[in-house]
Design a protein around this motif. Structure first.
Motif, PDB file in Angstrom:
ATOM      1  N   GLY A 366     -44.228  45.242  76.003  1.00  0.00           N
ATOM      2  CA  GLY A 366     -44.892  45.368  77.292  1.00  0.00           C
ATOM      3  C   GLY A 366     -46.269  44.731  77.288  1.00  0.00           C
ATOM      4  N   LEU A 367     -46.981  44.877  76.155  1.00  0.00           N
ATOM      5  CA  LEU A 367     -48.296  44.265  76.059  1.00  0.00           C
ATOM      6  C   LEU A 367     -48.215  42.747  76.125  1.00  0.00           C
ATOM      7  CD1 LEU A 367     -51.323  44.607  75.605  1.00  0.00           C
ATOM      8  CD2 LEU A 367     -50.889  44.659  73.138  1.00  0.00           C
ATOM      9  N   VAL A 368     -47.243  42.193  75.412  1.00  0.00           N
ATOM     10  CA  VAL A 368     -47.072  40.738  75.427  1.00  0.00           C
ATOM     11  C   VAL A 368     -46.706  40.267  76.825  1.00  0.00           C
ATOM     12  CG1 VAL A 368     -45.637  38.849  74.558  1.00  0.00           C
ATOM     13  CG2 VAL A 368     -46.459  40.605  72.998  1.00  0.00           C
ATOM     14  N   LEU A 369     -45.859  41.049  77.511  1.00  0.00           N
ATOM     15  CA  LEU A 369     -45.455  40.685  78.859  1.00  0.00           C
ATOM     16  C   LEU A 369     -46.659  40.666  79.798  1.00  0.00           C
ATOM     17  CD1 LEU A 369     -43.163  40.062  80.825  1.00  0.00           C
ATOM     18  CD2 LEU A 369     -42.880  42.522  81.166  1.00  0.00           C
ATOM     19  N   VAL A 370     -47.522  41.672  79.661  1.00  0.00           N
ATOM     20  CA  VAL A 370     -48.721  41.712  80.507  1.00  0.00           C
ATOM     21  C   VAL A 370     -49.609  40.502  80.247  1.00  0.00           C
ATOM     22  CG1 VAL A 370     -50.854  42.993  80.939  1.00  0.00           C
ATOM     23  CG2 VAL A 370     -48.700  44.217  80.775  1.00  0.00           C
ATOM     24  N   LEU A 371     -49.791  40.182  78.972  1.00  0.00           N
ATOM     25  CA  LEU A 371     -50.615  39.024  78.626  1.00  0.00           C
ATOM     26  C   LEU A 371     -50.022  37.732  79.161  1.00  0.00           C
ATOM     27  CD1 LEU A 371     -51.584  39.932  74.955  1.00  0.00           C
ATOM     28  CD2 LEU A 371     -53.021  40.072  76.985  1.00  0.00           C
ATOM     29  N   LEU A 372     -48.694  37.604  79.094  1.00  0.00           N
ATOM     30  CA  LEU A 372     -48.030  36.401  79.573  1.00  0.00           C
ATOM     31  C   LEU A 372     -48.190  36.257  81.083  1.00  0.00           C
ATOM     32  CD1 LEU A 372     -46.227  33.966  78.984  1.00  0.00           C
ATOM     33  CD2 LEU A 372     -44.232  35.455  79.270  1.00  0.00           C
ATOM     34  N   ILE A 373     -47.955  37.347  81.813  1.00  0.00           N
ATOM     35  CA  ILE A 373     -48.102  37.316  83.264  1.00  0.00           C
ATOM     36  C   ILE A 373     -49.545  36.985  83.644  1.00  0.00           C
ATOM     37  CG2 ILE A 373     -48.012  38.730  85.346  1.00  0.00           C
ATOM     38  CD1 ILE A 373     -45.668  40.232  84.115  1.00  0.00           C
ATOM     39  N   SER A 374     -50.487  37.567  82.916  1.00  0.00           N
ATOM     40  CA  SER A 374     -51.897  37.297  83.203  1.00  0.00           C
ATOM     41  C   SER A 374     -52.227  35.830  82.976  1.00  0.00           C
ATOM     42  CB  SER A 374     -52.784  38.176  82.319  1.00  0.00           C
ATOM     43  OG  SER A 374     -52.541  39.540  82.574  1.00  0.00           O
ATOM     44  N   SER A 375     -51.674  35.265  81.908  1.00  0.00           N
ATOM     45  CA  SER A 375     -51.951  33.861  81.605  1.00  0.00           C
ATOM     46  C   SER A 375     -51.387  32.943  82.683  1.00  0.00           C
ATOM     47  CB  SER A 375     -51.354  33.508  80.236  1.00  0.00           C
ATOM     48  OG  SER A 375     -51.538  32.151  79.946  1.00  0.00           O
ATOM     49  N   VAL A 376     -50.146  33.218  83.112  1.00  0.00           N
ATOM     50  CA  VAL A 376     -49.525  32.409  84.147  1.00  0.00           C
ATOM     51  C   VAL A 376     -50.298  32.530  85.462  1.00  0.00           C
ATOM     52  CG1 VAL A 376     -47.440  32.152  85.551  1.00  0.00           C
ATOM     53  CG2 VAL A 376     -47.249  32.529  83.099  1.00  0.00           C
TER      54      VAL A 376
END
Length: 524
Positions: A366-376
């Protein structure tokens, strides 16, 4: 010791008992209260983490007792705020627990009752009578006969039970609830008789006399107070004798029995000096009714000099009392507000700590997903901003190009105006109209402008509410560093109109004459 215990509850109790056994040495021999405070905070935190309500509540009350007995360098105001908050937090944890849970802690049960008694006395002393009543009611509910089976108790079950009953009566008396005060004093009197304590029962009996006096039944109150004085005098309890002798003196004065009032007042004065010298439980304000009474007695006897002397003493102390009462009411209200704010802050810290634990145990996916969405999302926002900047630059350049074209057309019009035929003039006018920025063009310009300068127009309108839409457009074009002629051609108005509009803007926004609008409104 913690490693030897089986389960968090056993570990917590062992640490509580260890800390309690160390208190005497650390507090009274070494005078190192900070070590005990740190231990109690550590145990309290451990109990909170494992949801052990009884153990956490015990630690809160024990912590308050240490703060009361050994404030160290702490000022009285800070100490009251801390104790007020800690006592409420501890009682809130304990008061909802069934008695079966409370009484299963043999030594800990004594700790709870003992610390509850301390809280009751402390709040009564600082005139927090409603809170003292709440604490005494809780202690009365929890007092249990098994206290007498624990070796080392300084008083035991009978003493604590009688104290709580008597304290409940005193709290109601101070709150002006005479009927409730009489009820609890009667229960304390009956309970004192049940275990054969003539002093305890007589103190409560005398308190019943005080209630009768407050109800206007002065003659009926005298036997109660006399009986209490005789009993406590046999037990050499000077504090209790003073507490009964003062209201007896006041009753004699109200009944105009000055021959009886005079020796009672003198005895009260002697008791006051004795109690004040050995027991720090009296205040100079307690002697006000004695001075007032002596003044009245001497006035009755015709000794006006002594009457004036004692009356003036009483008046000075009454003035001091009024000031103290006013200051006390103000400070108590202020301290309650600060205690509430302090408790809210602690609750927020606890909530933040629980959230941090939850966040630590959250899924790494979930943390990685949040970081990925934030980056995009950030990449998308940067791309939109670049595109908006490019389009805005294009429109700005287009406006400048139009200005140049219009200048050329103007020159052409002036050069050919005399020789132009009637059929050529409409073509020149049509070219001039095509060069004017339409409302649709402005709407497109505004959308792109907002992308480059997010919420700029909203902040501008909020800060300068008197600006008109036309003035707002001039400010936006000034941000693009357009000249007066470029802005006039772009908006399809005259340069003189631009100059006048700028003047109105400077006047509404208190800008100096000649100030550049682009620079003046850059930091909105």
């Amino acid at each position: 010791m913690k490693a030897e215990a089986k389960g968090p509850r056993a570990a917590t109790l062992m640490r509580v008992f260890w800390c309690r056994n160390q208190q005497f040495v650390d507090l009274y021999v070494r005078k190192q209260a900070q070590g005990v405070i740190d231990s109690l905070v550590s145990i309290r935190t451990y109990a909170h983490q494992h949801n052990l309500l009884a153990e956490e509540g015990i630690c809160w009350l024990a912590w308050c007792k240490v703060i009361i007995e050994h404030p160290g360098k702490m000022d009285e105001r800070t100490r009251r705020i801390l104790v007020y908050d800690g006592a409420i937090r501890g009682m809130s944890l304990l008061q909802n627990l069934p008695l079966s849970v409370i009484h299963q802690y043999h030594g800990a049960t004594y700790d709870i009752i003992h610390h509850i008694w301390w809280m009751s006395m402390y709040f009564f002393k600082i005139q927090e009578y409603d809170l003292a009543r709440r604490v005494a009611a809780l202690g009365n509910q929890w007092a249990h006969p098994q206290l007498d089976t624990k070796e080392g108790h300084p008083y035991g079950y009978n003493y604590y039970k009688w104290q709580f009953l008597n304290d409940l009566g005193s709290c109601h008396l101070r709150l002006g609830k005479l009927k409730e005060a009489a009820y609890w004093y009667q229960k304390a009197y009956t309970f004192g008789l049940s275990y054969g304590s003539s002093v305890h029962s007589s103190v409560s009996y005398g308190n019943l006399g005080v209630v009768l006096s407050r109800q206007g039944k002065h003659a009926a109150a005298i036997p109660y107070l006399k009986k209490a004085i005789e009993a406590v005098r046999r037990g050499n309890d000077r504090q209790s004798e003073f507490n009964a002798m003062v209201p007896l003196s006041e009753i004699y004065l109200k009944l105009k029995q000055y021959d009886k009032a005079y020796p009672a007042l003198l005895r009260s004065m002697a008791l006051y000096d004795s109690v004040r010298a050995f027991v720090d439980q009296t205040d100079s304000l307690d002697i006000i009714p004695l001075f007032t009474g002596l003044g009245e007695v001497y006035q009755h006897r015709g000794d006006l000099q002594k009457a004036l002397y004692y009356t003036q003493l009483a008046n000075r102390l009454e003035e001091k009392q009024r000031k103290n009462d006013d200051a006390s009411i103000f400070h108590q209200k202020q301290e309650k507000l600060e205690a509430e704010a302090y408790r809210s802050k602690l609750n927020q810290i606890d909530a933040d700590r629980d959230y941090a634990v939850w966040l630590r145990n959250a899924s790494i996916t979930g943390l990685v997903l949040v970081l990925l969405i934030s980056s995009v999302y950030l990449s998308y926002q940067r791309k939109r901003r670049r595109e908006a900047e490019q389009q805005l630059a294009f429109i700005t350049q287009e406006a400048r190009t139009r200005t140049e074209q219009l200048a050329q057309l103007q020159q052409l019009r002036e050069a050919t105006a005399k020789s132009a035929t009637d059929e050529n003039l409409p073509h020149i006018a049509e070219l001039m109209e095509l060069a004017i920025l339409t409302e649709a063009d402005w709407e497109r310009f505004r959308e792109l402008f907002e992308q480059v300068y997010p919420n700029y127009l909203l902040r501008l309108r909020q800060k300068y509410t008197l600006l008109t839409p036309a003035e707002t457009r001039i400010i936006c074009l000034s941000r693009l560093a357009l000249s007066t002629r470029e802005m006039a051609d772009m908006l399809g108005i005259s340069a003189d109109t631009i100059v006048k509009t700028r003047y109105r803007i400077r006047k509404k926004t208190n800008l100096p004459e000649g100030a550049d609008l682009g620079e003046a409104f850059a930091d909105v």
